[in-house]
Design an enzyme around this catalytic site. Sequence first.
Site, PDB file in Angstrom:
ATOM      1  N   ASP A 169     -51.863  45.734  16.077  1.00 32.24           N
ATOM      2  CA  ASP A 169     -52.987  46.322  16.802  1.00 32.24           C
ATOM      3  C   ASP A 169     -52.856  45.805  18.224  1.00 32.24           C
ATOM      4  O   ASP A 169     -53.206  44.654  18.503  1.00 32.24           O
ATOM      5  CB  ASP A 169     -54.312  45.895  16.176  1.00 32.24           C
ATOM      6  N   GLU A 202     -50.790  50.831  15.914  1.00 35.11           N
ATOM      7  CA  GLU A 202     -51.930  51.697  16.212  1.00 35.11           C
ATOM      8  C   GLU A 202     -51.718  52.340  17.582  1.00 35.11           C
ATOM      9  O   GLU A 202     -51.410  51.668  18.557  1.00 35.11           O
ATOM     10  CB  GLU A 202     -53.225  50.886  16.203  1.00 35.11           C
ATOM     11  N   ASP A 206     -59.056  42.278  14.959  1.00 31.00           N
ATOM     12  CA  ASP A 206     -57.777  42.748  15.507  1.00 31.00           C
ATOM     13  C   ASP A 206     -56.654  42.519  14.493  1.00 31.00           C
ATOM     14  O   ASP A 206     -55.744  43.332  14.378  1.00 31.00           O
ATOM     15  CB  ASP A 206     -57.457  42.014  16.813  1.00 31.00           C
TER      16      ASP A 206
END
Length: 183
Positions: free
Chosen positions: A10, A70, A143
């Site tokens: 992420d 992501e 996260d």
Amino acid sequence: MVQGLILGVDPGTTVMGFALLQVKGGKTTVLEVNTVRMTRLPDQNAKLKRIFESTVEIVEKYKPEILAIEAPFFGKNPQSMLKLGRAQGVVIAACLYQGLEVFEYSPRKIKQSITGKGSASKEQVAAMLHRMCDIPSAPIALDATDALAAAYCHYLQNRIHTKDQNNSGWAGFLAKNSDRIIQ
């Protein structure tokens, strides 16, 4: 069936979440769920350098074959999106340099894969991952769980795909049935 080690990331310029998901025989094992923090670094370039170095270090330590990352999302602040895109690009470049296959998933696709709902909150995604995976019950940064969600999304989306094409698809069929091929 996906086999091997998946690095989920992420990306972020303040906090980058990462997770390593081992897949063997259709079973998953979480090896690490963690973050890299860049809050005390002086400027954007120093943060990008830390992201690159940390990514290379993680890849060298664990030797994953796949990066599931992501994708940046369209927000209200173009400046934030630009910074996020740079962070993502640095992670992708570091992984490509190390020979990983790279797969990118939208936040909505990741949330939908994990919770069944593309508009799920980060907290809902984290709660579902705690149920699905054997991860520590200690508080984990969102996260980091988002990174695990990216890795798990890749596993779920590609359960019938394998890096070794000799074992699946037409290549696998032809290899196993060479006596049936008319030449």
